[in-house]
Design a protein around this motif. Structure first.
Motif, short mmCIF file in Angstrom:
data_model
loop_
_atom_site.label_atom_id
_atom_site.label_comp_id
_atom_site.label_asym_id
_atom_site.label_seq_id
_atom_site.Cartn_x
_atom_site.Cartn_y
_atom_site.Cartn_z
N THR A 5 0.85 -1.19 0.00
CA THR A 5 0.00 0.00 0.00
C THR A 5 0.88 1.24 0.00
OG1 THR A 5 -1.78 -1.09 1.23
CG2 THR A 5 -1.77 1.31 1.25
N CYS A 73 -8.09 7.40 -10.23
CA CYS A 73 -8.07 7.47 -8.76
C CYS A 73 -7.82 8.89 -8.29
CB CYS A 73 -6.98 6.53 -8.21
SG CYS A 73 -7.17 4.80 -8.70
N ASP A 77 -5.78 9.53 -2.43
CA ASP A 77 -6.10 8.17 -2.01
C ASP A 77 -4.87 7.26 -2.02
OD1 ASP A 77 -8.73 8.74 -1.58
OD2 ASP A 77 -9.44 7.98 -3.51
N VAL A 79 -3.25 3.46 -2.74
CA VAL A 79 -3.45 2.37 -3.71
C VAL A 79 -2.89 1.10 -3.08
CG1 VAL A 79 -2.89 1.48 -6.00
CG2 VAL A 79 -3.22 3.95 -5.66
N THR A 80 -3.69 0.01 -3.13
CA THR A 80 -3.26 -1.28 -2.58
C THR A 80 -3.32 -2.35 -3.65
OG1 THR A 80 -4.01 -0.74 -0.34
CG2 THR A 80 -3.75 -3.06 -0.87
N TYR A 91 -5.55 -8.11 -7.00
CA TYR A 91 -6.66 -7.26 -6.56
C TYR A 91 -6.11 -5.85 -6.28
CZ TYR A 91 -8.86 -11.80 -5.86
OH TYR A 91 -9.36 -13.07 -6.04
N SER A 93 -7.02 -1.81 -5.43
CA SER A 93 -8.08 -0.95 -4.91
C SER A 93 -7.52 0.42 -4.56
CB SER A 93 -8.72 -1.58 -3.66
OG SER A 93 -7.76 -1.76 -2.64
N SER A 94 -8.39 1.43 -4.70
CA SER A 94 -8.04 2.80 -4.34
C SER A 94 -9.33 3.57 -4.13
CB SER A 94 -7.19 3.45 -5.43
OG SER A 94 -6.86 4.78 -5.07
N ASN A 96 -12.93 4.33 -3.63
CA ASN A 96 -14.12 3.51 -3.87
C ASN A 96 -14.01 2.68 -5.14
OD1 ASN A 96 -14.29 5.51 -5.78
ND2 ASN A 96 -16.42 6.06 -5.38
N LYS A 97 -12.80 2.57 -5.71
CA LYS A 97 -12.62 1.84 -6.96
C LYS A 97 -11.82 0.57 -6.73
CE LYS A 97 -12.65 5.98 -9.89
NZ LYS A 97 -12.72 6.99 -8.79
N LYS A 98 -12.18 -0.47 -7.49
CA LYS A 98 -11.46 -1.74 -7.45
C LYS A 98 -11.23 -2.24 -8.86
CE LYS A 98 -13.33 -3.22 -2.98
NZ LYS A 98 -14.08 -4.29 -2.26
N HIS A 100 -9.61 -5.86 -10.89
CA HIS A 100 -9.03 -7.20 -10.81
C HIS A 100 -8.23 -7.45 -12.08
CE1 HIS A 100 -12.42 -8.65 -7.87
NE2 HIS A 100 -11.64 -7.70 -7.37
#
Length: 259
Positions: A5, A73, A77, A79-80, A91, A93-94, A96-98, A100
């Protein structure tokens, strides 16, 4: 599950130098995330302290798609990236966004093409205190070194914007004058010259090597910091920072058989 992250800003800058490959392999430890790329013309290693992470490897199978996702993004925020193993789903995510992203077998990650060879050479060079560069059955002595600020290296990119990005660059690391002297262009079309001041210079005589435009392309992506330069006669240029970042640009006449 391995994960890392970091802020969006840091992640975008972290990935910035890797423009000639489309897949990467991240290595995560307890405090930092690192990534390496070894191609025919250069080796890059970036290391960044992350906000959180779990030890392991994470494959980025499509760097161009990841960059598109990052543009959606928000600036503030985090980012993970999470992944069980490189060949499995990643996976991302950042806020409210994801997203794959499909995984990728390590053998098919294009940035890893020459990493193992470079790592062997770099280990030997680092153990020597950056005094040698092993090349096949010979050893090149890195006879000249000095430190500069990465911002000062922008002169090299600016020179290529004048004479043409495809022109060759002649670099001379001169410890006797504490300068990095650069020449670009051809006599028939015009040449440009620049001299960049170095500090902590070491060596008894100058070293000169010839490079192509990839050096000018990579300089704007280097983090703002002081870096050490190491070079020998007709050798690669090693750009080393204190945090573990490393850039190796292979000399023009070494691009065949440097391994």
């Amino acid at each position: 599950m391995s994960f890392t992250t970091m802020t969006k800003k840091n992640f975008v800058e972290f990935l910035a130098p890797f423009n000639d490959v489309n897949s990467l392999l991240l290595s995560v430890n307890s405090t930092t995330t690192s990534v390496s790329s070894g191609t025919y013309a250069m080796f890059l290693r970036r290391t960044l302290e992350h906000k959180d992470g779990e030890i392991g490897k994470i494959a980025i199978s499509d760097l161009s798609i990841l960059r598109k996702f990052l543009r959606t993004c928000k600036a503030g925020d985090d980012v993970t990236l999470k992944q069980q193993s490189p060949h499995k789903l990643c996976y991302i995510s950042s806020g409210n966004k994801k997203f794959h992203m499909p995984g990728l077998n390590e053998a098919h990650i294009d940035s890893q093409q020459h990493v193992s060879i470079f790592n062997k050479i770099i280990t030997q060079s680092e153990e020597s205190g950056w005094k040698i560069w092993p090349k096949q059955k010979e050893v090149i002595n890195l006879i000249a070194s000095g430190s500069v600020k990465t911002g000062d290296l922008s002169s090299i990119t600016e020179m290529l914007s004048v004479v043409g990005k495809d022109e060759l660059l002649t670099l001379t690391v001169d410890p006797t004058t504490s300068s990095l002297d650069v020449k670009a262009g051809k006599k028939a079309k015009g040449r440009m010259f620049a001299s960049i001041e170095m500090v902590d210079s070491e060596g008894e005589r100058p070293a000169t090597s010839l490079f192509d435009g990839v050096l000018g392309e990579i300089i704007p992506t280097l983090p703002s910091s002081e870096v050490s330069l190491y070079m020998g006669e007709d050798s690669p240029l090693l750009i080393v920072s204190a945090n573990g970042d490393l850039t190796v640009i292979t000399a023009q006449d070494l691009q065949e058989g440097w391994g």
